[in-house]
Design a protein around this motif. Structure first.
Motif, PDB file in Angstrom:
ATOM      1  N   LEU A  41       0.808  -1.216   0.000  1.00 19.59           N
ATOM      2  CA  LEU A  41       0.000   0.000   0.000  1.00 19.59           C
ATOM      3  C   LEU A  41       0.841   1.266   0.000  1.00 19.59           C
ATOM      4  N   TRP A  42       1.884   1.280   0.816  1.00 17.29           N
ATOM      5  CA  TRP A  42       2.611   2.527   1.047  1.00 17.29           C
ATOM      6  C   TRP A  42       3.267   3.049  -0.221  1.00 17.29           C
ATOM      7  N   LYS A  43       3.926   2.200  -0.978  1.00 14.74           N
ATOM      8  CA  LYS A  43       4.556   2.642  -2.224  1.00 14.74           C
ATOM      9  C   LYS A  43       3.502   3.055  -3.240  1.00 14.74           C
ATOM     10  N   ARG A  44       2.412   2.285  -3.337  1.00 14.34           N
ATOM     11  CA  ARG A  44       1.355   2.622  -4.288  1.00 14.34           C
ATOM     12  C   ARG A  44       0.679   3.939  -3.912  1.00 14.34           C
ATOM     13  N   TRP A  45       0.585   4.188  -2.615  1.00 17.44           N
ATOM     14  CA  TRP A  45       0.019   5.459  -2.142  1.00 17.44           C
ATOM     15  C   TRP A  45       0.903   6.627  -2.556  1.00 17.44           C
ATOM     16  N   LEU A  46       2.215   6.482  -2.340  1.00 14.00           N
ATOM     17  CA  LEU A  46       3.150   7.543  -2.710  1.00 14.00           C
ATOM     18  C   LEU A  46       3.136   7.760  -4.223  1.00 14.00           C
ATOM     19  N   ASP A  47       3.075   6.664  -4.983  1.00 16.12           N
ATOM     20  CA  ASP A  47       3.032   6.782  -6.444  1.00 16.12           C
ATOM     21  C   ASP A  47       1.775   7.524  -6.896  1.00 16.12           C
ATOM     22  N   ALA A  48       0.641   7.233  -6.245  1.00 15.09           N
ATOM     23  CA  ALA A  48      -0.612   7.892  -6.613  1.00 15.09           C
ATOM     24  C   ALA A  48      -0.556   9.388  -6.341  1.00 15.09           C
TER      25      ALA A  48
END
Length: 334
Positions: free
Chosen positions: A293-300
């Motif tokens: 979640l955390w990386k995908r959140w930052l990417d978003a």
């Protein structure tokens, strides 16, 4: 004591050393309702023998993430406990505490009281002529801040006097202290101490704090824009027995997890005012980490910034949370 080797010192004696001082200071602050990491950072800067310490050095010495250090040092600087120090040619943030850190804090608290008084005055100007109840409450708020500020001024002057007399005596163990300097010195004060004002029930206070803190923390720890980016990425899950449903519940847990990550505390130190159990916060963090979640959140959030052609004011905070989550996961999620 060098910045990178805080754990032991040639001046340490017996089984108690500087590392113990740092940890016990953190526990004392935590017991008083402040952040454990806040106390650890202040303690470390108090006993280090270098003039200033970088945020990276603090992170290595205290074994916490850069995100945690950034959050804590920002909070402590605003409260007057430490100062930022600029080093020519260096981009890193450096920090130090004043020799009289407690006097600096007292002066900083007076600034906070000034702001509270000004806020009360502005609110009073909003009231109509017949609104007597809110007028009385706001006047009491304003007058209380004025009264406390005056007491701070007197207390700071007495503290400076005590410092001067203590140094003149050459005493380091406090033996030269005049206890009357800090004792309640008037009949009104003694009467107030002998007849404390009854306090509301602890459960009632806790309930009010929970409601207030939830709103404030949702805005500061998890702004609407960041939650909007995170919510669609949360993995679907089945609710347990008696577990609340709805996005509001998920946001509350997410906010609690962000607090633990950025405060650098253990899951068991999650304040009860969040309304989330440490076990629930840890379990959800583990599930979200496994789902990346955390990386995908930052990417978003990064993608949204690129599409809008502007730097989001929350981008840096999202990056700090993500870094803290990555470090926590690498350490086994503890």
């Amino acid at each position: 004591m060098s910045a990178d080797t805080p754990d032991r010192s040639a001046r340490d004696t017996g089984d108690w050393d500087r590392a113990d001082f740092v940890e016990e200071m953190g526990l004392l602050w935590e017991a008083a309702g402040a952040g454990r990491m806040d106390g650890r950072v202040v303690a470390y800067l108090l006993v280090t023998d270098v003039p200033y310490v970088s945020s990276a050095e603090l992170g290595r010495a205290l074994r916490v993430s850069a995100g945690s250090i950034s959050l804590v040092t920002r909070r402590l600087a605003e409260a007057g406990f430490l100062r930022r120090h600029a080093v020519p040619g260096e981009r890193s943030h450096y920090f130090r505490v004043d020799d009289d850190v407690w006097g600096s804090f007292l002066a900083g608290e007076r600034r906070y009281l000034d702001q509270q008084e000004q806020l009360a005055d502005r609110a009073l100007a909003l009231l109509g002529p017949d609104e007597e109840a809110p007028r009385l409450r706001l006047r009491n708020m304003r007058d209380y801040m004025r009264w406390i500020r005056g007491s701070h001024h007197d207390l700071l002057a007495r503290w400076r006097k005590y410092q001067s007399e203590s140094r003149a005596s050459g005493a380091e163990d406090g033996s030269a202290r005049d206890d009357d300097t800090f004792a309640v010195g008037n009949e009104a004060g003694r009467a107030a101490a002998a007849s404390p004002v009854p306090e509301p029930e602890t459960e009632e206070i806790s309930s009010r704090l929970s409601v207030t803190l939830s709103t404030v923390l949702a805005e500061r720890l998890l702004p609407d824009a960041l939650w909007a980016a995170a919510e669609p990425l949360l993995p679907k899950r089945s609710r347990g027995a008696g577990e609340a449903s709805g996005a509001a519940s998920e946001r509350t847990v997410f906010t609690a997890v962000v607090y633990v990550l950025t405060a650098g505390c253990g899951w068991q130190q999650l304040p009860a005012q969040f309304g989330v159990s440490p076990a629930t916060a840890h379990r959800r963090f583990t599930a979200w980490s496994k789902a990346d979640l955390w990386k995908r959140w930052l990417d978003a959030v990064s993608e949204e910034c690129r599409s809008e052609g502007a730097q989001s004011p929350h981008m840096e905070w999202c990056a700090l949370v993500t870094e803290a989550a990555t470090a926590r996961r690498s350490a086994g999620g503890r």
